[in-house]
Design a protein around this motif. Structure first.
Motif, mmCIF file in Angstrom:
data_model
loop_
_atom_site.group_PDB
_atom_site.id
_atom_site.type_symbol
_atom_site.label_atom_id
_atom_site.label_comp_id
_atom_site.label_asym_id
_atom_site.label_seq_id
_atom_site.Cartn_x
_atom_site.Cartn_y
_atom_site.Cartn_z
ATOM 1 N N UNK A 117 -8.110 -21.691 17.860
ATOM 2 C CA UNK A 117 -8.845 -22.141 16.666
ATOM 3 C C UNK A 117 -10.133 -21.369 16.416
ATOM 4 N N UNK A 118 -10.506 -20.491 17.340
ATOM 5 C CA UNK A 118 -11.730 -19.701 17.154
ATOM 6 C C UNK A 118 -11.443 -18.312 16.595
ATOM 7 N N UNK A 119 -10.176 -17.980 16.433
ATOM 8 C CA UNK A 119 -9.829 -16.631 15.972
ATOM 9 C C UNK A 119 -9.314 -16.636 14.533
ATOM 10 N N UNK A 120 -9.411 -15.458 13.914
ATOM 11 C CA UNK A 120 -8.747 -15.201 12.638
ATOM 12 C C UNK A 120 -7.440 -14.485 12.975
ATOM 13 N N UNK A 121 -6.319 -15.070 12.569
ATOM 14 C CA UNK A 121 -4.999 -14.555 12.940
ATOM 15 C C UNK A 121 -4.418 -13.742 11.784
ATOM 16 N N UNK A 122 -3.988 -12.520 12.073
ATOM 17 C CA UNK A 122 -3.496 -11.632 11.015
ATOM 18 C C UNK A 122 -2.086 -11.162 11.344
ATOM 19 N N UNK A 123 -1.182 -11.340 10.412
ATOM 20 C CA UNK A 123 0.192 -10.909 10.620
ATOM 21 C C UNK A 123 0.791 -10.311 9.359
ATOM 22 N N UNK A 124 2.048 -9.933 9.443
ATOM 23 C CA UNK A 124 2.786 -9.328 8.330
ATOM 24 C C UNK A 124 1.998 -8.194 7.672
ATOM 25 N N UNK A 125 1.375 -7.384 8.519
ATOM 26 C CA UNK A 125 0.622 -6.234 8.019
ATOM 27 C C UNK A 125 1.629 -5.156 7.627
ATOM 28 N N UNK A 126 1.640 -4.780 6.360
ATOM 29 C CA UNK A 126 2.603 -3.765 5.935
ATOM 30 C C UNK A 126 2.097 -3.020 4.705
ATOM 31 N N UNK A 127 2.383 -1.740 4.699
ATOM 32 C CA UNK A 127 2.053 -0.917 3.540
ATOM 33 C C UNK A 127 3.206 -1.038 2.550
ATOM 34 N N UNK A 128 2.887 -1.160 1.279
ATOM 35 C CA UNK A 128 3.909 -1.229 0.227
ATOM 36 C C UNK A 128 4.726 0.061 0.271
ATOM 37 N N UNK A 129 6.049 -0.043 0.550
ATOM 38 C CA UNK A 129 6.857 1.181 0.695
ATOM 39 C C UNK A 129 6.853 2.036 -0.577
ATOM 40 N N UNK A 130 6.545 1.421 -1.722
ATOM 41 C CA UNK A 130 6.571 2.163 -2.986
ATOM 42 C C UNK A 130 5.172 2.526 -3.482
ATOM 43 N N UNK A 131 4.141 2.127 -2.725
ATOM 44 C CA UNK A 131 2.775 2.479 -3.111
ATOM 45 C C UNK A 131 1.908 2.519 -1.845
ATOM 46 N N UNK A 132 1.700 3.722 -1.293
ATOM 47 C CA UNK A 132 0.983 3.822 -0.009
ATOM 48 C C UNK A 132 -0.492 3.430 -0.097
ATOM 49 N N UNK A 133 -0.969 3.105 -1.297
ATOM 50 C CA UNK A 133 -2.339 2.599 -1.428
ATOM 51 C C UNK A 133 -2.381 1.082 -1.309
ATOM 52 N N UNK A 134 -1.215 0.432 -1.267
ATOM 53 C CA UNK A 134 -1.145 -1.032 -1.259
ATOM 54 C C UNK A 134 -0.834 -1.575 0.121
ATOM 55 N N UNK A 135 -1.596 -2.572 0.556
ATOM 56 C CA UNK A 135 -1.419 -3.159 1.888
ATOM 57 C C UNK A 135 -1.368 -4.680 1.774
#
Lengths: 343, 343
Positions: B292-310
């Motif tokens: 409960x003390x952490x910020x949890x980050x998942x599903x990190x992915x770059x948009x396969x059709x736009x490498x500027x999008x995350x």
């Protein structure tokens, strides 16, 4: 027209059950209705137009000749049996993912691309789009037709019923256990328990990190709208709602849009119910949908800091609008176009 | 250092309760802890470091002199009492929306802008950011520092506990009634019943259609990050989760980003727990948060059709990371900086 022979494959499932009801209430003349399912369901019964129908086992029948076969029993059943029914002359209306991207199979939203069913498809199969695609594309249609789209970014809030009756059962029983202080049954239908939770995964995840549901949204939207270069990206999330999918959609157009224009386009769109338009107050929520046959649109607003950006909130009954009703509308379109009755 | 006098205003609420527990477990030396709340809560008690503390009525005390006053009793209470406590020399750490955008009040995320608390604020008041802002900005910090951002588009999946203990009660009792087939109690804390529903409104809606929560995300992120022109737009949605906010965030950068770079930045960020990085499998969900003390980050992915999008999926305990823990970290920072003890 002559009354039709109709088969429903997956008749005891979440979509099949709704389809029997909607077909019964429709004006389609039916000669013989056959309900087919796996052998587990043999002997179960349903009422169709005041008559009792018994469920037969798909694997144990030799007679598969019919005019229309509605498939809603998963991709594997459709892949195996769909072509066999079509070869016997049926128009197969398939609710699974098995044939949607097949170039010989039209992917039909009757309100959006009815011309895709102007002639009988070569394969004898018509595909019903995925539930989250249907409500997305029906709300987008008037907007992407009127304005050039730069990109669409959306997230979904998808109900347990998208996982079938098993999905609903798992949500309800898990919720009961959680309220009683227990850990809940372990997840089977969903990747982790859904009760009092949200799960950012719908369908399998591909190696590059995109889920099947997220890929369907892109590919199917492009095919239905005939816009192969439509830029669309999403995160699809399961939420602890029994039935009714919601979507938060951000559309960035090439040029600024005015809210009044957007309202006007949505109000005129058949089957779309606009909220906060002076008639319907507030916004739609999945548990309190006004009409299971409509696509409900609310929270329509232009980004105050970017007049090219528009948010809409779209809610629909995923079993009706998103599946059974669309399949029935495809059947009615096929009848009107005289494309029933094949080889 | 000398042991401090500390007051907690809103001591019986969802955040206050967690704060008592976290303060008890901390190394902050406490001379006297006073628990204050509305007169409804007089006589209720809490345990703090093995001693019983009784709750006093805020309206019936004359003695408000203290070193630190934590406020978590809503904006109206903070607006009225915060300046009075500050005038008596307290450093007020306010969890409400009353002062966050006041230019004389620093808005502090200790992991992000600790320098904002280098000197004692003129007003004697420090603001704790909104819960959904905290987890957003903590996950964004390493990314917006390393890369130029074009725009951020996000949607939230916010838990009932954001509406306090009343919000949790309303969700649980509404869920019980719905399972028993009833309509559920009418909504009081939320605009419509939350059980088995999702509600696309958190806070009041302004005439132009943006909700208070959506406005907070923009204004507070800009102030904390010191990026007054950050382009950010959102739809904020309440979901039937007891505790734990989730956010689906799409960041469009000015230049393409590589997934490896993003992973590296997030792995190094203190208090951020990255999933699918070879250590933590899968993705976080609010009901099964690891810490409960952490910020949890998942599903990190770059948009396969736009490498500027995350895309990133961010989950945190909104009562701890999003409120009580941040308030406590502000207090620790203030102690370290010697800014306790005012006029």
């Amino acid at each position: 027209m002559r009354p039709l022979d109709i088969s429903i494959i997956g008749a005891t499932g979440a979509v099949g059950t709704v389809l029997i009801k909607l077909l019964g209430a429709s004006h389609i003349p039916v000669n013989r209705l056959r309900l087919l399912a796996s052998s587990n369901s043999i002997g179960r019964q349903s009422t169709f137009r005041d008559e009792i129908c018994f469920v037969e086992s798909l694997g144990e029948t030799d007679d598969i000749k019919t005019d229309i076969a509605f498939f809603s029993a998963g991709g594997a059943v459709s892949a195996k049996w769909g072509p066999l029914f079509a070869a016997q002359g049926a128009l197969v209306i398939d609710n699974s993912n098995a044939f949607r991207m097949d170039p010989d199979v039209p992917l039909v939203l009757p309100q959006v691309n009815p011309s895709a069913l102007a002639v009988r498809p070569r394969s004898g199969i018509v595909a019903n789009p995925n539930c989250s695609t249907i409500q997305l594309v029906r709300a987008l249609r008037p907007l992407v037709t009127a304005f050039d789209v730069h990109q669409i970014i959306l997230t979904t809030y998808q109900a347990a019923s998208g996982g079938g009756l098993i999905g609903i059962d798992e949500l309800l029983s898990g919720t009961r256990t959680a309220l009683d202080g227990g850990a809940g049954p372990s997840a089977e239908r969903f990747p982790v328990p859904l009760a009092f939770n949200v799960i950012p995964q719908v369908g399998e995840t591909a190696p590059e990190g995109v889920t099947l549901e997220e890929r369907k949204l892109i590919q199917e939207s492009r095919k239905i709208l005939g816009m192969p270069h439509l830029q669309l990206t999403s995160t699809c999330v399961r939420v602890p709602v029994v039935n009714g999918h919601s979507e938060a959609i951000y559309i960035e157009f090439e040029e600024p849009v005015r809210l009044e224009q957007v309202h006007e386009l949505l109000v005129k769109e058949p089957g779309v119910r606009l909220f906060a338009d002076g008639i319907h107050e507030g916004y739609p929520t999945p548990r309190f949908l006004e009409d299971p046959a409509d696509v409900h649109v609310g929270r329509v607003r232009v980004n105050p800091e970017n007049p090219r950006g528009l948010w809409i909130w779209v809610v629909a009954d995923n079993l009706q609008v998103g599946a059974a009703l669309n399949a029935l509308l495809i059947a009615q379109l096929a009848i009107a176009n005289n494309v029933i009755g094949g080889t």
